[in-house]
Write a protein that holds these residues in place. Structure first.
Motif, PDB file in Angstrom:
ATOM      1  N   THR A 137       0.775  69.258  26.601  1.00 19.58           N
ATOM      2  CA  THR A 137       0.303  70.229  26.604  1.00 19.58           C
ATOM      3  C   THR A 137      -0.799  70.466  27.787  1.00 19.58           C
ATOM      4  O   THR A 137      -1.335  71.364  28.291  1.00 19.58           O
ATOM      5  CB  THR A 137      -0.857  70.208  25.228  1.00 19.58           C
ATOM      6  N   GLU A 138      -1.058  69.154  28.373  1.00 16.51           N
ATOM      7  CA  GLU A 138      -1.783  69.043  29.766  1.00 16.51           C
ATOM      8  C   GLU A 138      -1.085  68.167  30.504  1.00 16.51           C
ATOM      9  O   GLU A 138      -1.155  66.879  30.336  1.00 16.51           O
ATOM     10  CB  GLU A 138      -3.241  68.855  29.500  1.00 16.51           C
ATOM     11  N   ILE A 139      -0.871  68.558  31.626  1.00 18.35           N
ATOM     12  CA  ILE A 139      -0.321  67.555  32.498  1.00 18.35           C
ATOM     13  C   ILE A 139      -1.018  67.519  33.776  1.00 18.35           C
ATOM     14  O   ILE A 139      -1.196  68.321  34.639  1.00 18.35           O
ATOM     15  CB  ILE A 139       1.309  67.917  32.986  1.00 18.35           C
ATOM     16  N   GLY A 140      -1.672  66.570  34.101  1.00 26.08           N
ATOM     17  CA  GLY A 140      -2.590  66.184  35.263  1.00 26.08           C
ATOM     18  C   GLY A 140      -1.705  65.517  36.589  1.00 26.08           C
ATOM     19  O   GLY A 140      -0.771  64.909  36.330  1.00 26.08           O
ATOM     20  N   GLU A 141      -1.975  65.885  37.660  1.00 21.68           N
ATOM     21  CA  GLU A 141      -1.445  65.640  38.723  1.00 21.68           C
ATOM     22  C   GLU A 141      -1.984  65.754  39.954  1.00 21.68           C
ATOM     23  O   GLU A 141      -3.037  66.662  40.260  1.00 21.68           O
ATOM     24  CB  GLU A 141      -0.111  66.381  39.089  1.00 21.68           C
ATOM     25  N   ARG A 142      -1.641  64.772  40.922  1.00 24.84           N
ATOM     26  CA  ARG A 142      -2.400  64.885  42.211  1.00 24.84           C
ATOM     27  C   ARG A 142      -1.255  64.443  43.347  1.00 24.84           C
ATOM     28  O   ARG A 142      -0.682  63.612  43.147  1.00 24.84           O
ATOM     29  CB  ARG A 142      -3.629  63.992  42.190  1.00 24.84           C
ATOM     30  N   ALA A 143      -1.210  65.085  44.380  1.00 26.96           N
ATOM     31  CA  ALA A 143      -0.117  64.851  45.402  1.00 26.96           C
ATOM     32  C   ALA A 143       1.261  64.612  44.811  1.00 26.96           C
ATOM     33  O   ALA A 143       1.985  63.629  45.526  1.00 26.96           O
ATOM     34  CB  ALA A 143      -0.692  63.729  46.234  1.00 26.96           C
ATOM     35  N   GLY A 144       1.623  65.439  43.648  1.00 29.99           N
ATOM     36  CA  GLY A 144       2.745  65.387  43.362  1.00 29.99           C
ATOM     37  C   GLY A 144       3.130  64.177  42.293  1.00 29.99           C
ATOM     38  O   GLY A 144       4.173  63.872  41.788  1.00 29.99           O
ATOM     39  N   ARG A 145       2.082  63.581  41.914  1.00 31.36           N
ATOM     40  CA  ARG A 145       2.141  62.349  40.987  1.00 31.36           C
ATOM     41  C   ARG A 145       1.192  62.523  39.797  1.00 31.36           C
ATOM     42  O   ARG A 145       0.322  63.123  39.727  1.00 31.36           O
ATOM     43  CB  ARG A 145       1.464  61.020  41.859  1.00 31.36           C
ATOM     44  N   THR A 147      -1.257  62.061  36.999  1.00 28.25           N
ATOM     45  CA  THR A 147      -2.571  61.182  36.663  1.00 28.25           C
ATOM     46  C   THR A 147      -2.808  61.320  35.511  1.00 28.25           C
ATOM     47  O   THR A 147      -3.882  60.197  35.070  1.00 28.25           O
ATOM     48  CB  THR A 147      -3.746  62.021  37.716  1.00 28.25           C
ATOM     49  N   GLY A 148      -2.344  62.036  34.699  1.00 26.51           N
ATOM     50  CA  GLY A 148      -2.730  62.194  33.322  1.00 26.51           C
ATOM     51  C   GLY A 148      -1.877  63.149  32.492  1.00 26.51           C
ATOM     52  O   GLY A 148      -1.290  63.945  32.825  1.00 26.51           O
ATOM     53  N   LEU A 149      -2.129  62.869  31.045  1.00 25.28           N
ATOM     54  CA  LEU A 149      -1.120  63.622  30.257  1.00 25.28           C
ATOM     55  C   LEU A 149      -1.925  63.557  28.685  1.00 25.28           C
ATOM     56  O   LEU A 149      -2.318  62.594  28.358  1.00 25.28           O
ATOM     57  CB  LEU A 149       0.212  63.050  29.878  1.00 25.28           C
ATOM     58  N   ARG A 150      -1.638  64.871  28.157  1.00 22.37           N
ATOM     59  CA  ARG A 150      -2.104  65.114  26.815  1.00 22.37           C
ATOM     60  C   ARG A 150      -0.753  65.678  26.160  1.00 22.37           C
ATOM     61  O   ARG A 150      -0.171  66.615  26.667  1.00 22.37           O
ATOM     62  CB  ARG A 150      -3.285  66.155  26.840  1.00 22.37           C
ATOM     63  N   TYR A 151      -0.632  65.014  25.002  1.00 24.35           N
ATOM     64  CA  TYR A 151       0.653  65.478  24.457  1.00 24.35           C
ATOM     65  C   TYR A 151       0.603  65.663  22.792  1.00 24.35           C
ATOM     66  O   TYR A 151      -0.159  64.727  22.236  1.00 24.35           O
ATOM     67  CB  TYR A 151       1.824  64.577  24.788  1.00 24.35           C
ATOM     68  N   ALA A 167      -1.925  61.913  21.895  1.00 22.26           N
ATOM     69  CA  ALA A 167      -2.893  61.161  22.706  1.00 22.26           C
ATOM     70  C   ALA A 167      -3.050  61.876  23.995  1.00 22.26           C
ATOM     71  O   ALA A 167      -2.466  62.824  24.230  1.00 22.26           O
ATOM     72  CB  ALA A 167      -1.950  60.051  22.891  1.00 22.26           C
ATOM     73  N   HIS A 168      -3.994  61.124  24.717  1.00 26.42           N
ATOM     74  CA  HIS A 168      -4.412  61.756  25.945  1.00 26.42           C
ATOM     75  C   HIS A 168      -4.605  60.407  26.726  1.00 26.42           C
ATOM     76  O   HIS A 168      -5.396  59.455  26.193  1.00 26.42           O
ATOM     77  CB  HIS A 168      -5.727  62.448  25.777  1.00 26.42           C
ATOM     78  N   TYR A 169      -4.084  60.432  27.859  1.00 24.30           N
ATOM     79  CA  TYR A 169      -4.219  59.130  28.874  1.00 24.30           C
ATOM     80  C   TYR A 169      -4.376  59.461  30.332  1.00 24.30           C
ATOM     81  O   TYR A 169      -3.854  60.713  30.621  1.00 24.30           O
ATOM     82  CB  TYR A 169      -3.126  57.966  28.514  1.00 24.30           C
TER      83      TYR A 169
END
Length: 337
Positions: A137-145, A147-151, A167-169
Motif C-alpha cells: 500500500t505504501e512503497i518508500g524509495e530514494r534514488a531508486g532504492r 527505503t520502506g514498505l507498508r503492506y 506491517a510497516h518497516y
C-alpha cells in the motif's frame, strides 16, 4: 522509480520456483533463509512466491504441526503468533526478492498486526499450507532504492481466509545503521538475563511458566514486577528461536511474545487462550543493558482485550492491543483424551 520484480519479471529476483517452468512436478522447498532474516532453515515458514503486477503478489507458506517454540495450543490449534511471524517474513522476502534490497541492509519494524479466526488455526493431519495475498500500500524509495514498505496480507487456507495482517518497516544501509547505533551497548553473553551484567535490577528468574501459558521457564520472557499487571522483560540471547541470530537490540517478536504472556498472566484463571489479534507499534529500540518494564491492563468494555506497553528509561518502546479468546471446550476435551 524502483525497478521492482513486482512489475518486472526479468532478472534473477523474479526467477520462478521449482517446477514453475512446466518441465516437471511443482516441488516444495523453503525460500532462502537469508531472505526472511533467519539463520536456521527450521525457522523459515515461507515456501515460494510469485511476482505479480500493480504492487500485488502471492506468497506461499507452511505451518508445522510441531515446533520448538511456536508450540500447538492444547495440541489442537496452531500457535497464533505464527501468523505474526509469517507476515513479518513475507515483508522481508519482498524487500530482498522483489525490490532488490541488499542482504546487508538493516530493517526497522514500526508496526505489525494480525487478526485470526480460531477455526482457521485448527491443526489437521498434515502441516497447514497457506497462501498470502500481499498488497503493497505504501512503497518508500530514494534514488531508486526501497527505503520502506507498508503492506497488507490476506492469509488463505484451502481457499478460505483464515487471517489477515500487515506491517510497516523501513530499511537502511549498513553505514547509516552503524551511525544510528553507534552508542549501543553489546548484548549480554548467551545464557544470561538481559541487564544482569550491566548491574541493573533485571529479574533473577522467570514467573511461573504455567502462569503465562508456557511449560518451560526457558521460554518465559516475563520476570516478577513491582505491582499487579507489571513485569520485567527477560531477554535471553541463548534462546534459539527468539534469538535465532546475533542482534544488537531486543527483537520485536520478543516484545510480541511478552504481550502474549502478559495476556495469560493478567487473568491466570481464564484457562488456555488463543491470541486471535494483535495491533502493535514499535517506537524505539529495546536495549539489552537496561530494564524494560511490561505493563498490561484490560480495555474497559472490550471482553478479552487488553492494552500492553513496554517502557525503558521512562520512554515507550512498544505498545499493543491484544485480543484473546478462550480455547473452545471441545478442543480442550479432545486434547485431554
Amino acid at each position: 522509480m524502483i525497478q521492482s520484480a513486482l512489475d518486472h519479471t526479468e532478472g534473477p529476483a523474479a526467477a520462478p520456483g521449482p517446477g514453475h517452468d512446466g518441465t516437471g512436478p511443482r516441488l516444495t522447498t523453503t525460500v532462502p533463509r537469508e531472505y526472511v532474516h533467519r539463520a536456521s532453515v527450521a525457522e523459515v515458514f515461507l515456501t515460494d512466491w510469485t511476482p505479480l503486477r500493480d504492487g500485488r503478489c502471492s506468497v506461499l507458506a507452511e505451518w508445522p504441526r510441531s515446533h520448538a517454540f511456536f508450540t500447538p495450543i492444547e495440541r489442537a490449534f496452531h500457535d497464533p503468533l505464527l501468523v505474526a511471524e509469517t507476515v513479518r517474513q513475507a515483508g522481508a522476502l519482498l524487500a530482498h526478492a522483489a525490490f532488490g534490497v541488499p542482504l546487508d541492509h538493516k530493517f526497522l519494524m514500526w508496526e505489525l498486526r494480525y487478526s485470526a479466526r480460531p477455526e482457521g488455526l485448527r491443526m489437521g493431519p498434515a502441516p497447514a499450507s497457506l497462501e498470502l495475498a500481499i498488497t503493497c500500500t505504501e512503497i518508500g524509495e530514494r534514488a531508486g532504492r526501497l527505503t520502506g514498505l507498508r503492506y497488507e496480507a490476506e492469509i488463505r487456507r484451502d481457499g478460505e481466509t483464515v487471517a489477515t495482517g500487515g506491517a510497516h518497516y523501513t530499511c537502511v544501509p549498513p553505514k547509516i545503521y552503524a551511525r544510528l547505533r553507534a552508542r549501543r551497548q553489546a548484548p549480554p553473553d548467551a545464557g544470561t538475563d538481559a541487564g544482569t551484567d550491566a548491574g541493573t535490577d533485571a529479574p533473577a528468574g522467570p514467573v511461573s511458566p504455567g502462569r503465562v501459558g508456557r511449560t518451560s521457564g526457558f521460554d518465559v520472557v516475563l520476570g516478577p514486577g513491582d505491582a499487579p499487571g507489571r513485569w520485567q522483560l527477560r531477554a535471553d540471547p541463548a534462546h534459539p528461536v527468539l534469538f535465532d541470530h546475533p542482534v544488537d537490540h531486543i527483537p520485536g517478536m520478543v516484545l510480541l511474545e511478552a504481550a502474549r504472556q502478559a495476556a495469560h498472566a493478567l487473568d491466570p484463571g481464564a484457562g488456555p487462550l488463543l491470541v486471535t489479534g494483535v495491533e502493535s507499534a514499535y517506537h524505539r529500540y529495546a536495549e539489552f543493558d537496561r530494564p524494560c518494564r511490561i505493563e498490561a491492563r484490560d480495555v474497559p468494555g472490550a471482553d478479552g482485550t487488553l492494552r500492553v506497553t513496554a517502557h525503558q528509561d521512562g520512554e515507550p518502546v512498544f505498545t499493543g492491543t491484544v485480543t484473546t479468546r478462550p480455547v473452545p471446550r471441545d478442543a480442550v476435551r479432545d486434547s485431554a483424551g
